[in-house]
Design a protein around this motif. Structure first.
Motif, short mmCIF file in Angstrom:
data_model
loop_
_atom_site.label_atom_id
_atom_site.label_comp_id
_atom_site.label_asym_id
_atom_site.label_seq_id
_atom_site.Cartn_x
_atom_site.Cartn_y
_atom_site.Cartn_z
N TYR A 284 0.85 -1.19 0.00
CA TYR A 284 0.00 0.00 0.00
C TYR A 284 0.88 1.24 0.00
O TYR A 284 1.76 1.38 0.85
CB TYR A 284 -0.88 0.04 1.24
N GLN B 130 -0.44 4.89 -0.84
CA GLN B 130 -1.17 6.00 -0.23
C GLN B 130 -2.60 6.04 -0.74
O GLN B 130 -2.93 5.47 -1.77
CB GLN B 130 -0.48 7.33 -0.51
N VAL C 104 -9.64 4.10 5.64
CA VAL C 104 -8.66 3.03 5.89
C VAL C 104 -9.32 1.66 5.97
O VAL C 104 -8.72 0.66 5.62
CB VAL C 104 -7.81 3.29 7.16
N ASN C 105 -10.58 1.60 6.41
CA ASN C 105 -11.30 0.33 6.43
C ASN C 105 -11.81 -0.05 5.05
O ASN C 105 -11.76 -1.21 4.66
CB ASN C 105 -12.46 0.38 7.41
N GLY D 103 -8.64 -1.16 2.66
CA GLY D 103 -7.74 -2.24 3.04
C GLY D 103 -8.07 -3.48 2.22
O GLY D 103 -8.90 -3.45 1.31
N GLN E 36 -6.74 -3.33 7.53
CA GLN E 36 -6.85 -1.90 7.26
C GLN E 36 -5.75 -1.41 6.34
O GLN E 36 -4.63 -1.91 6.35
CB GLN E 36 -6.72 -1.10 8.56
N ALA F 7 -2.89 0.96 5.40
CA ALA F 7 -1.89 1.80 6.08
C ALA F 7 -0.76 2.02 5.08
O ALA F 7 -0.28 1.06 4.47
CB ALA F 7 -1.36 1.13 7.33
N ASN G 168 2.66 2.17 3.33
CA ASN G 168 3.90 1.41 3.49
C ASN G 168 3.69 0.04 4.14
O ASN G 168 4.64 -0.55 4.64
CB ASN G 168 4.95 2.22 4.26
N ARG G 169 2.47 -0.47 4.14
CA ARG G 169 2.18 -1.81 4.66
C ARG G 169 2.16 -2.78 3.49
O ARG G 169 1.58 -2.52 2.46
CB ARG G 169 0.82 -1.83 5.35
N ARG H 58 -6.75 4.62 -4.40
CA ARG H 58 -5.80 3.83 -3.62
C ARG H 58 -4.62 3.50 -4.51
O ARG H 58 -4.78 2.81 -5.51
CB ARG H 58 -6.45 2.54 -3.11
#
Length: 88
Positions: A3, A5, A15-16, A19, A48, A50, A52-53, A76
């Protein structure tokens, strides 16, 4: 999938919504080569969004996933790579 940004008209629910949703899936239940509507699947778990996840999963018929929601004007950005492992 990494992810990067969310851009645009985001709010506290973004964010929910953006994800990765993991759907209930049993062997032979879905054709993983053909996309289907997320509304047809029951969400088992959601990770969720986030920045850099990374999200890593096996490439198999049992890894049914998608995005459970969206919002007008929100984008996204992700970096995604796929792989195939073949038995010789």
């Amino acid at each position: 999938m990494v992810y990067l940004q969310l851009e645009g008209n985001t709010d506290e629910t973004s964010v929910n919504r953006y994800g990765t949703a993991l759907y209930e899936c049993r062997a032979g239940e879905h054709d993983f080569l053909n996309f289907s509507s997320n509304a047809a699947h029951r969400t088992a778990h959601q990770v969720q969004f986030a920045p850099n996840r990374a999200f890593i999963m096996p490439n198999s018929p049992l890894s049914l996933h998608g995005v459970a929601g969206s919002q007008d004007g929100v984008l996204r950005k992700t970096l995604m790579t796929g792989y195939w492992a073949n038995k010789q």
